[in-house]
Design a protein around this motif. Sequence first.
Motif, mmCIF file in Angstrom:
data_model
loop_
_atom_site.group_PDB
_atom_site.id
_atom_site.type_symbol
_atom_site.label_atom_id
_atom_site.label_comp_id
_atom_site.label_asym_id
_atom_site.label_seq_id
_atom_site.Cartn_x
_atom_site.Cartn_y
_atom_site.Cartn_z
ATOM 1 N N VAL A 72 37.925 41.618 28.585
ATOM 2 C CA VAL A 72 38.533 41.828 29.903
ATOM 3 C C VAL A 72 37.810 40.954 30.916
ATOM 4 N N GLY A 73 38.607 40.328 31.808
ATOM 5 C CA GLY A 73 38.047 39.343 32.728
ATOM 6 C C GLY A 73 38.014 39.799 34.172
ATOM 7 N N GLU A 74 38.481 41.028 34.451
ATOM 8 C CA GLU A 74 38.528 41.452 35.847
ATOM 9 C C GLU A 74 38.422 42.971 35.936
ATOM 10 N N ALA A 75 37.762 43.447 36.993
ATOM 11 C CA ALA A 75 37.782 44.883 37.309
ATOM 12 C C ALA A 75 38.564 45.017 38.610
ATOM 13 N N ARG A 76 39.642 45.808 38.582
ATOM 14 C CA ARG A 76 40.531 45.870 39.753
ATOM 15 C C ARG A 76 40.577 47.286 40.304
ATOM 16 N N ILE A 77 40.610 47.384 41.630
ATOM 17 C CA ILE A 77 40.731 48.699 42.270
ATOM 18 C C ILE A 77 41.986 48.703 43.132
ATOM 19 N N PHE A 78 42.790 49.753 42.986
ATOM 20 C CA PHE A 78 44.032 49.897 43.741
ATOM 21 C C PHE A 78 43.999 51.184 44.565
ATOM 22 N N THR A 202 47.284 45.655 32.510
ATOM 23 C CA THR A 202 47.292 44.575 31.525
ATOM 24 C C THR A 202 46.117 44.778 30.580
ATOM 25 N N ARG A 203 46.185 44.087 29.455
ATOM 26 C CA ARG A 203 45.115 44.204 28.454
ATOM 27 C C ARG A 203 43.847 43.503 28.898
ATOM 28 N N SER A 204 43.944 42.683 29.974
ATOM 29 C CA SER A 204 42.789 41.849 30.312
ATOM 30 C C SER A 204 42.018 42.347 31.530
ATOM 31 N N ALA A 205 42.297 43.578 32.008
ATOM 32 C CA ALA A 205 41.576 44.066 33.194
ATOM 33 C C ALA A 205 41.285 45.558 33.080
#
Length: 515
Positions: A72-78, A202-205
């Motif tokens: 995983v290339g990103e940590a995202r907060i919503f 997504t599978r990448s975050a």
Amino acid sequence: MTAQKQVLIVGAGPVGLTLAMELARHGVRPRIIDQAAARTDKSKALVVWSRTLELLQAAGLADRFLDAGLRVGEARIFAGSRKLVGMPLGLIDSAFNFGLLLPQSETERLLEEHLTQRGVTVERSVALAGLRQEADAVISSLVQAGGREERFAASWLVGCDGAHSTTRHALGLAFAGETEDSDWILGDVRIDQGQAGEPVLTRSALNIFWHAEGVLIFFPLGEDRYRVAADVGPARGEGRRPDPSLKELQGVMDRRGPGRWRATDPSWLSSFRINERQVDHYRIGRVFLAGDAAHIHSPAGGQGMNTGMQDAFNLAWKLALVCRGQAADGLLLASYERERRPVAATVIRAATLGTRLATIRQPLGRILRDTLVPLVSGLPPVQHGFANRLAETAIAYRDSLLTGTTPNENRAGGLARPGSRAPDVRLEAAPGEPDTLYGRLAAGHFLAVGKAAPATQARERFEARFGAVCHTCSALGETGALTLVRPDGYVAVVAAPGDWKTLDDHLLRILGRVS
Ligand SMILES: Cc1cc2nc3c(=O)[nH]c(=O)nc-3n(C[C@H](O)[C@H](O)[C@H](O)COP(=O)(O)OP(=O)(O)OC[C@H]3O[C@@H](n4cnc5c(N)ncnc54)[C@H](O)[C@@H]3O)c2cc1C
């Protein structure tokens, strides 16, 4: 009583397995026992961070982890469907500049298979019941599945027996700290995001949703499967909350997520409470503690297993040098607690802060958080610092007993400041020899890194004295200063070009004696 062996490892979770594997790599065959009849089949710890992967690379195992895991290339907060934070993990200063998602059951499988290849077998259904210490041995009481009792003498015992550690209880050590008052639920499920628009997950975050009611987190597990976790308000009563139903998990997702996602096909539904605890001492006499036996905290940041495995990497080479008679039981073993206790204390503080931030419920607090965090987290130095703290690549042992004080004028040209993790520089290499520093660390020795220089008498003396534990090598393009790198890749001391005496004195001080 059975014959004396050198090291008894209690617990074959990720930490005990790492320690056993590393001791074996460093030439010491431990005995390793576990009270459970089989390895865990639960996904528990999902993230393997960059520094752990670097250490696994030296152990010869990183490729197998990379093949099995998901990057995983990103940590995202919503907040709802509004993206507040996108933290790029590509900023991690490592060849492994991502988080590797792998269920803990798989991590343990890979570690145990590797351990078996090194000729060590985990003895299952064998429990530690108690221990007592003598001047030159630890006598432990072991109980086999059928109830047969055994007394076993070892020179050293390492308790890797988890949060409820029998070893810690036997040592009489308090597990000081707190239990958070919220209950948490988790589910490993398939998620159908529906047809409308671009899928948010997504599978990448790693995806985190902040909501007035609490937090909702999604870790990708591969294909359309995710680990979903959420806090569900104050705990009622002392015991563990009953496991959630799929319907309950779906309800939390409906209220806190941005869309109507459907969770199906659960492979694990569970509940847990967060503890933040740490022991005051990692060693009493001939007994050490590592991993969850010594420190536990919120899973925010996914660092519990990583920190524990790095305890094991830290202790293994030191204990092996002492077991092999190449170092005294002095500074080297004392440095384990001195180095690792502050690391876990920092992780506990950061994970507690992260959890509290994510679960703010007061309206004003949430408005402030949702306004300030996007501003601050967008600053490049903050992003870089955050990514490297998470990945544990920022760990340094400045105050360690093993870290030399280097006069400022000698620092220039060293690979890194004493106490820091050495960078993976290119080395001059003979045919067939690894040409990188990390590649060369696989041999398990200290490295004295300098520039190819005329073989001076001082260098020859150093090599003759320490050749069994330290290899000398030449870095390409360096200024010529000498750097002593420990077997776990941290810089012990830096010296001026040609000043082999500083390296000599320092290594002698670390080892106490050389046989
Ligand atoms: C839901 C959840 C999510 C998590 N997510 C993450 C994450 O993403 N990243 C991360 O780094 N960490 C995470 N963690 C934490 C991680 O699971 C632990 O930190 C890790 O398992 C600790 O490993 P350990 O080897 O120290 O202990 P354990 O895994 O608990 O292993 C201890 C072993 O000792 C054995 N044992 C116990 N007592 C005895 C005895 N008396 N005699 C013999 N054997 C004994 C047990 O059977 C067990 O096999 C998570 C934890 C949970 C619960």
